[in-house]
Design an enzyme around this catalytic site. Structure first.
Site: not given
Ligand code: SAH
Length: 340
Positions: A89, A102, A109, A113, A116, A188, A330
């Protein structure tokens, strides 16, 4: 066969030279792809018949497919189907300063985390450069407008797909490519230290954001498994090196998770952690999803957290939220289509 959108202008020049031809044909080809935007080699009317045959036998010019689109007021999520039937997406956001996209960098991935949604599906493969370039190019075409800003913050860990990412930057930044200013591009990472070091020597002035999400190793270990490989001390050492090399301000992303990392004490710890860095902190209200138990910090507590950082002279903003109703926010990018 390699896709033509994988190549930088320099590489195409080498290709023409290696084939006993002149390098200026590379620029002609680039203009067909990124200016006139033809979809077949046959339409490239200022290239000779032989050259078109050579291109056809050397490269594919296939595109990815837009198979779904969900729109809200100032945000639109696009679902792309790739050559092997996988999906990723991209999200278009309309800001007052321009339009940003974005983009995703991997199918799935591996960073794991805990909060996520996108990462619940393990990495299937890296996206090729052309699959990232085309996310932007095709959204531009559909809109009939230029994209001014790009963030690599969709599905995937971009620094786990480093070579293709760098190629992608070179193509979208090139004045004859998509001509998106380096300062308008942000990548990021969750903190892959060797790649932060490598990226410090990358000549384009692309912005770096780091998903921090915790003020200490204890909390970070609980929510981001990568922290056990690269703990905060190592990430910060790498970031100091990055700053020494580039002089560029770093963005820290910090999702506020209720009861996990959002206390006043955590705000003080965070202030101390970043106080010597040239950085700013982007506080992100957590987007809850059905599959994950973490809860969003309430607005009052978000403001308290914010105020403590401010009082400690930390540059801080609270991220504007986009796309919550269409699962485009996000961390929510996860194609419903795949039903995983
Ligand atoms: N893998 C990279 C790129 C992903 S960026 C990274 O970790 O930076 C996506 C951003 O959204 C990251 O900062 C991630 O931690 C955040 N994110 C993930 N799940 C989320 C959620 N449920 N709500 C808000 N932000 C979230």
């Amino acid at each position: 066969m390699q896709n033509i959108y994988n190549y930088t202008l320099d590489e195409l020049e080498e290709f023409f030279l290696a084939n006993g031809s002149k390098k200026f044909h590379a620029l002609q080809l680039f203009l067909w792809l990124y200016d006139k935007r033809v979809k077949t080699f046959d339409e490239m009317s200022n290239l000779s018949h032989d050259m078109i045959q050579l291109l056809k036998s050397s490269f594919s010019i296939d595109r990815i497919q837009i198979v779904d689109k969900q729109e809200e007021e100032d945000v639109c999520k696009y679902l792309f189907e790739l050559y092997d039937g996988e999906h990723v997406e991209a999200v278009l956001m309309k800001h007052d300063y321009g339009k940003s996209v974005c983009v995703s960098s991997q199918v799935g991935c591996n960073m794991g985390c805990r909060f996520c949604e996108s990462g619940r599906r393990k990495k299937v493969r890296n996206l090729e450069t052309y699959e990232m370039v085309l996310q932007i190019l095709m959204i531009e075409e559909l809109l009939g407008e230029r994209i001014s800003h790009v963030v690599v913050m969709g599905i995937g860990e971009p620094f786990d797909n480093y070579q293709n990412l760098i190629h992608f930057f070179q193509i979208i930044n090139h004045p004859k490519g998509l001509a998106i200013g380096a300062r308008h591009i942000t990548v990021s990472t969750c903190g892959l230290v060797p790649k932060i070091l490598e990226f410090s020597d990358f000549p384009l002035q692309v912005n770096l954001a780091v998903s921090l999400h915790a003020p200490n190793n204890e909390i970070r270990n609980q929510i981001m498994p990568i922290n056990k490989v690269y703990p905060l001390e190592e990430v910060f050492d790498a970031l100091k090196y990055y700053f020494q090399k580039t002089n560029r301000r770093i963005t820290f992303e910090y999702i506020l998770l209720k009861g996990i990392n959002d206390s006043e004490e955590n705000a003080i710890q965070l202030s101390n952690l970043v106080k010597d860095m040239n950085c700013y902190i982007n506080l992100i209200p957590y987007n809850e999803t059905n599959n994950i138990d973490f809860k969003r910090t309430n607005t009052i507590q978000i403001m308290k957290f914010y105020d403590i950082l401010k009082k400690n002279h930390i540059n801080v903003t609270i991220r504007r939220e986009f796309g919550g109703n269409i699962n485009a926010a996000c961390g929510q990018l996860r194609s419903i289509k795949e039903d995983l």
